[in-house]
Scaffold this motif. Structure first.
Motif, short mmCIF file in Angstrom:
data_model
loop_
_atom_site.label_atom_id
_atom_site.label_comp_id
_atom_site.label_asym_id
_atom_site.label_seq_id
_atom_site.Cartn_x
_atom_site.Cartn_y
_atom_site.Cartn_z
N UNK A 117 -10.05 143.73 -64.90
CA UNK A 117 -10.83 142.96 -65.86
C UNK A 117 -12.16 143.64 -66.14
N UNK A 118 -12.47 143.83 -67.42
CA UNK A 118 -13.71 144.50 -67.79
C UNK A 118 -14.93 143.70 -67.34
N UNK A 119 -14.79 142.38 -67.24
CA UNK A 119 -15.92 141.53 -66.89
C UNK A 119 -16.34 141.69 -65.43
N UNK A 120 -15.43 142.21 -64.60
CA UNK A 120 -15.74 142.41 -63.18
C UNK A 120 -15.86 143.88 -62.83
N UNK A 121 -15.85 144.74 -63.83
CA UNK A 121 -15.98 146.17 -63.59
C UNK A 121 -14.67 146.86 -63.26
N UNK A 122 -13.56 146.11 -63.27
CA UNK A 122 -12.29 146.70 -62.88
C UNK A 122 -11.75 147.73 -63.87
N UNK A 123 -12.15 147.62 -65.14
CA UNK A 123 -11.63 148.55 -66.14
C UNK A 123 -12.08 149.98 -65.91
N UNK A 124 -13.17 150.14 -65.19
CA UNK A 124 -13.68 151.50 -64.92
C UNK A 124 -12.73 152.30 -64.04
#
Length: 371
Positions: A117-124
């Motif tokens: 999830x991009x909102x939790x930084x996972x997309x990085x």
């Protein structure tokens, strides 16, 4: 900071679907999973794609819902594992394309979509994903060249994964596949394409190539969307709208704004994304007035908005002209839902690039006005 990068190999023209077999072979796929929906299958487009894929015989999943869900993702992963699939073909609108991106991500990275999830930084953490071919059958989301995947999780929340590594390796844009799209869906998907050009052009990020592409997407959509709605068999209108949608996807690198920030949580109510955008965009244009004057000047010219008509008023009239609703109330949204939606919109990553900073109270006022 925006990254200027374009990755996909794109075939674009009437009859382009005939290249599907060559693209499958070029990627070295032996057992692709083809992700689509029942509407595409019923329209005969799935059969055309399967014929074009020969001698390859893709495994078909046609259970994609209007807004893709984690349940569909789990079903696709089970098929992938059971059939020994090695790549994914998306055939349809934004929903099958987003579902295919999620399949490509999890079959290469493991875990659950929420982990990215991009909102939790996972997309990085997203690296190279499984091979993908995207074949859009509507002119709207631009998801075929987009880097984002939006999905409803099992708990009902929306998850967004965003990374350039998720962009499809190959895109086949064949306007022929959009000729059977009914007027209402043509309008709803087309307004989404238009909104991408408008919101990215007004975004606070500097990305001149994306801005130029976005402005041209606006010009095309404003001119040709009414024609495509009025006569779906018009080949030039369908070609131009598919190009507008493709360009709208390309310019997303410049980021979006408040209309999409609100549309994401509203989508949890299982409402059509493009229809929501048609309701919300005029209100955001009014809210941002005075904070994006240079962009508004260019947009007025591109959209042929006469003086002294306000841009947001013109936009409302355009939405009405193509037969879409202009209020949330008409979509069944209840006022009691709005405070929670406003809070989620304020936390959405797309809110950060809106020309005028907005907090939950601002979004609540916009949503009330849109009722």
């Amino acid at each position: 900071m925006p990254l200027i990068q374009y990755l996909s190999r794109i075939s674009f023209d009437f009859g382009a679907i005939a290249t599907l077999d060559d693209e499958i072979a070029r990627l070295g796929l032996k057992r692709p999973l083809l992700v689509t929906d029942e509407g595409v299958a019923a329209a005969g487009i799935l059969e055309r794609a399967l014929d074009a894929a020969k001698p390859s015989k893709p495994v078909v999943y046609d259970g994609t819902t209007e807004n893709p869900t984690e349940q569909s993702l789990l079903e696709c992963l089970e098929i992938w594992e059971g059939k020994g699939c090695d790549g994914v073909i998306a055939l349809g609108g934004g929903s099958p394309i987003d579902l295919a991106k999620a399949v490509a991500l999890l079959t290469s990275h493991g875990g659950s979509l929420a982990d990215y999830n991009v909102k939790t930084g996972g997309s990085e953490r997203i690296g190279k994903v499984s091979p993908q071919i995207a074949v859009p059958t509507a002119a709207g989301t631009g998801a075929e060249v987009g880097r984002a995947c939006v999905m409803s999780l099992l708990d009902g929340s929306k998850c967004v994964a965003v990374n350039l590594n998720m962009v499809a390796d190959t895109v086949i844009c064949d306007p022929d596949l959009t000729l059977s799209l009914p007027p209402r869906l043509t309008a709803a998907t087309g307004i989404d394409a238009l909104s991408h050009g408008i919101e990215t052009y007004c975004s606070t990020w500097e990305n001149p190539p994306a801005a130029a592409i976005g402005l041209d997407a606006v010009r095309r959509a404003v001119r040709w969307l009414p024609a495509a709605v009025e006569d779906g068999t018009g080949r030039q209108a369908r070609w131009e709208m598919m190009m507008a949608a493709l360009m709208g996807g390309m310019c997303l690198q410049k980021a979006l704004g408040g209309a999409h920030a609100m549309a994401t949580p509203l989508g949890e109510l299982h409402l059509h994304h493009g229809t929501l955008i048609g309701v919300l965009l005029p209100h955001v244009l009014r809210f941002n007035k005075g904070r994006a004057d240079a962009a508004y000047g260019d947009l007025r010219i591109a959209m042929n908005v006469p003086d002294p008509v306000e841009l947001h008023d013109w936009m409302t009239g355009f939405v009405k002209r193509i037969g879409l609703p202009t209020t949330l109330g008409a979509l069944g949204v209840e006022r009691a839902m709005l405070p929670e939606i406003a809070e989620k919109a304020a936390r959405d990553h797309l809110s950060a690039t809106n020309p005028r900073p907005a907090v939950a109270g601002d979004y609540l006022n916009l949503l009330i006005e849109a009722m």
